[in-house]
Enzyme design. Structure first.
Site, PDB file in Angstrom:
ATOM      1  N   ASP A 135     -10.672 -17.314 -14.438  1.00 20.28           N
ATOM      2  CA  ASP A 135     -11.654 -17.741 -13.286  1.00 20.28           C
ATOM      3  C   ASP A 135     -12.554 -18.536 -13.577  1.00 20.28           C
ATOM      4  OD1 ASP A 135     -11.911 -16.844 -10.449  1.00 20.28           O
ATOM      5  OD2 ASP A 135     -14.047 -16.595 -10.998  1.00 20.28           O
ATOM      6  N   ASP A 159      -6.466 -11.306 -14.808  1.00 19.33           N
ATOM      7  CA  ASP A 159      -7.436 -12.349 -14.392  1.00 19.33           C
ATOM      8  C   ASP A 159      -8.609 -11.849 -15.375  1.00 19.33           C
ATOM      9  OD1 ASP A 159      -8.770 -14.116 -12.694  1.00 19.33           O
ATOM     10  OD2 ASP A 159      -7.395 -13.386 -11.022  1.00 19.33           O
ATOM     11  N   HIS A 162      -4.598 -17.434  -3.292  1.00 18.46           N
ATOM     12  CA  HIS A 162      -5.394 -16.570  -2.576  1.00 18.46           C
ATOM     13  C   HIS A 162      -6.487 -17.453  -2.040  1.00 18.46           C
ATOM     14  CE1 HIS A 162      -7.006 -16.486  -6.443  1.00 18.46           C
ATOM     15  NE2 HIS A 162      -8.329 -15.796  -5.915  1.00 18.46           N
ATOM     16  N   ASP A 197      -1.969  -1.420  -3.735  1.00 18.49           N
ATOM     17  CA  ASP A 197      -2.336  -0.568  -4.728  1.00 18.49           C
ATOM     18  C   ASP A 197      -1.161  -0.897  -6.100  1.00 18.49           C
ATOM     19  OD1 ASP A 197      -0.143   1.360  -3.886  1.00 18.49           O
ATOM     20  OD2 ASP A 197      -1.666   2.193  -2.832  1.00 18.49           O
ATOM     21  N   GLU A 211      -8.918 -21.804 -14.525  1.00 16.47           N
ATOM     22  CA  GLU A 211      -9.206 -22.204 -13.355  1.00 16.47           C
ATOM     23  C   GLU A 211     -10.201 -23.434 -13.398  1.00 16.47           C
ATOM     24  OE1 GLU A 211     -10.250 -21.045  -8.760  1.00 16.47           O
ATOM     25  OE2 GLU A 211     -11.396 -20.309 -10.457  1.00 16.47           O
ATOM     26  N   ASP A 226       0.772  -1.191   0.013  1.00 17.09           N
ATOM     27  CA  ASP A 226       0.015   0.150   0.122  1.00 17.09           C
ATOM     28  C   ASP A 226       0.996   1.266  -0.005  1.00 17.09           C
ATOM     29  OD1 ASP A 226      -2.097   1.896   0.273  1.00 17.09           O
ATOM     30  OD2 ASP A 226      -2.144   1.550   2.524  1.00 17.09           O
TER      31      ASP A 226
HETATM   32  C1  NOJ Z   1     -12.263 -18.450  -7.994  1.00 16.09           C
HETATM   33  C2  NOJ Z   1     -11.374 -17.391  -7.281  1.00 16.09           C
HETATM   34  O1  NOJ Z   1     -10.007 -17.565  -7.158  1.00 16.09           O
HETATM   35  C3  NOJ Z   1     -12.041 -16.981  -6.064  1.00 16.09           C
HETATM   36  O2  NOJ Z   1     -11.378 -16.006  -5.240  1.00 16.09           O
HETATM   37  C4  NOJ Z   1     -13.377 -16.403  -6.430  1.00 16.09           C
HETATM   38  O3  NOJ Z   1     -14.051 -16.266  -5.065  1.00 16.09           O
HETATM   39  C5  NOJ Z   1     -14.277 -17.362  -7.083  1.00 16.09           C
HETATM   40  N1  NOJ Z   1     -13.397 -17.731  -8.278  1.00 16.09           N
HETATM   41  C6  NOJ Z   1     -15.301 -16.599  -7.920  1.00 16.09           C
HETATM   42  O4  NOJ Z   1     -14.816 -15.776  -8.652  1.00 16.09           O
END
Ligand code: NOJ
Length: 569
Positions: A212, A110, A338, A41, A266, A33
């Site tokens: 995602d 992403d 994450h 940021d 993913e 930050d």
């Molecule tokens: C996967 C992401 O990595 C996660 O953090 C998110 O909550 C879900 N998809 C929904 O977008």
């Protein structure tokens, strides 16, 4: 050794940059930050590009920085083409891109297109019944005279996957939070809008996308009820759904035809056979997927019932993926991100052997076949955090879980679920990056949006860089080794001693180059007897997380969490 600028390896394999790359994942909210609002940021990331360069990584995967009400920390996007104020603006983003590119570090953005935020203009207009947008989302009338959801599907974050919208007078589908309505991929206009947006980002010079939950975009026609005996109800109707390959191939044709892009999908719930249909030129063309088997086998159908795992099963899963994608496709290599707890707390020992086990786990991800992903702080051996009260939780998934457990009487108090939250909760990985022993780990001058892990006074970048035996320096060596040695990138994988309860050992082979990796996943010393099939004379120690002789012996002992990598010179 063949020079890296050669088009082929010595063994005649075509080089691909993203197979040779190490990717560093940044969760911007918790990275650095600079304006004192307690939220990381883009300028903060830019200031740390030299840090990334020193570590040696080749690409950054930046978790969402787009405009968003932050119901799911940016995975709920309200405008795909602008930057969330807390992170900066488009000029900051452009500067970050060029600073990274000046250091030859690529940028992977992403892509979140299973759903948007309910605050996205598309949803706002859709709920009004605007003719252009009315079918952008999945709207249905309810059952029982409209009073109950259209079907029994569950949201990944708990409860029904449907919410009634007063404005439209219908229910909309959201596989995640109610503020994350699912886009209707059956609508060609939705797909066209998504492709346009992707091309817009590519024109800005990015190097790929992390996609995602991309295998959730296609839902079974008619949205039938799901089987209630399995895990997530309805999953069989939206994991790897019926039109997924049509959509991904169309996306490839419209957007991703440049094969030099890194695309990583993913794909929860995808097995190796599914993965083969997504990756590579014979599949849908993705570079690789993030599979979940090795981060789900320690819990049952409900992720919060977690904790038990065996190394034998872990090895079986890893070997299955190594072998299953050896000839067709490519693996991603990760043990945390994450959404997952810190790997050293899950698969290692985050107290006595924190540094040893962090190095051992890093050795694994950097010496398997695939592309390693380093999640911020992993290179320090950052550990899971402690959440003494539910007020300390920030993640919508964990907050819902605790609330539901209390409401449904599964827990009498937070203490009954605290272990589960601290073992597998996503906030574990989201505490601020630990830069120094200054207040709040040097992450912010303000009040951090989530508390720092209390161990930051000892576990931090400043200390790690000053200590040549630190996890950080070991990661630097691992990355350099992987860059230097094609066998670690492209070599065939063969598992040794599959039934050994503590040793994870394997060979890598590429033409006349060979490697042997031996890892002790435990606190007791163990003896490793080198199988006869391995010619010891040709191997030399390339890296270890402790002092060991430079030549392997026919049998040798490994101490707690000891890791050895031997290579042909
Ligand atoms: C996967 C992401 O990595 C996660 O953090 C998110 O909550 C879900 N998809 C929904 O977008």
């Amino acid at each position: 050794m063949t020079p890296k600028d050669a088009i082929k390896t010595r063994a005649g394999i075509d080089r691909t940059w993203w197979k040779e790359a190490v990717v560093y994942q940044i969760y911007p909210k918790s990275f650095n930050d600079t304006d004192g609002d307690g939220i990381g940021d883009l300028r903060g990331i830019e200031r740390r590009v030299d840090y990334l360069d020193d570590l040696g990584v080749d690409a950054v995967w930046l978790c969402p920085v787009y405009e968003s009400p932050q119901a799911d920390n940016g995975y709920d996007i309200s405008d795909y083409r602008s930057i969330n104020d807390a992170y900066g603006d488009m000029d900051d983003w452009r500067r970050l891109l060029s600073t990274l590119h000046e250091r030859d570090i690529r940028l992977i953005m992403d892509l979140v297109v299973n759903h948007t935020s309910d605050e996205h203009e598309w949803f706002q207009r859709s709920r009004q019944g605007d003719s252009e947008f009315k079918d952008y989302y999945i709207w249905r009338d309810g059952t029982n005279n409209g009073g109950d959801p259209p079907n029994n599907w569950e949201s990944v974050f708990g409860g029904s996957a449907w919410t009634y919208d007063e404005v439209r007078g219908q229910w909309y589908l959201h596989l995640f939070d109610e503020k994350q309505p699912d886009l209707n991929w059956r609508n060609p206009d939705v797909r066209e809008s998504v492709y346009e947006m992707m091309n817009w980002w590519l024109e800005k010079g990015i190097d790929g996308f992390r996609m995602d939950v991309i295998n959730l975009i296609s839902k079974t026609n008619g949205l039938p009820d799901g089987d209630e005996d399995g895990g997530l109800t309805g999953a069989e109707h939206f994991f790897n759904g019926p039109n997924i390959h049509d959509y991904l191939r169309e996306m490839r044709d419209e957007v991703l035809s440049d094969e030099s892009l890194l695309t990583v999908g993913e794909t929860p719930g995808a097995g190796v056979d599914d993965a083969r249909t997504y990756v590579g030129p014979d599949g849908d063309g993705l570079s690789m997927v993030f599979q979940f088997e090795h981060v789900s086998f320690d819990h049952d159908e409900h992720k919060w019932d977690a904790g038990d795992w065996s190394l034998v099963e872990f090895k079986q899963i890893i070997a299955k993926w190594q072998n299953g994608l050896a000839d067709e496709g490519w693996n991603s290599l990760y043990l945390n991100n994450h959404d997952q707890p810190r790997m050293v707390s899950r698969f290692g020992d985050d107290s006595t052997y924190r540094e040893e086990s962090a190095k051992l786990l890093g050795t694994l991800t950097h010496t398997l076949q695939g592309t390693p992903f380093v999640y911020q702080g992993e290179e320090l051996g950052m550990t899971n955090a402690s959440f003494a009260s539910p007020d300390e939780l920030r993640d919508v998934e964990a907050v819902n879980f605790v609330e539901e457990a209390l409401e449904q009487g599964d827990a009498a108090s937070y203490d009954d679920v605290r272990d589960a939250v601290e073992y597998v909760g996503r906030d574990n990985a989201r505490t601020p990056m630990q830069w120094s022993d200054a207040p709040d780990a040097g992450f912010t001058d303000g009040e951090p949006w989530i508390d720092c892990n209390s161990n930051y006074e000892t576990v931090n970048v400043e200390h790690a860089r000053a200590d040549e035996n630190s996890v950080w320096h070991y990661y630097q060596d691992l990355i350099e080794l992987r860059h230097d040695r094609d066998v670690l990138v492209y070599g065939a994988f063969d598992l040794l001693v599959p039934n050994h309860p503590a040793i994870f050992a394997y060979t890598r082979t590429l033409g006349d180059e060979r490697g042997l990796v031996v890892l002790n996943f435990g606190t007791d010393p163990v003896e490793f007897v080198v199988p006869d099939s391995i010619t010891l004379d040709e191997l030399e120690l390339a890296l270890a997380n402790t002092d060991v002789p430079t030549a392997p012996r026919p049998a040798f002992e490994l101490g707690p969490y000891e890791a050895h990598v031997y290579l042909t010179p």
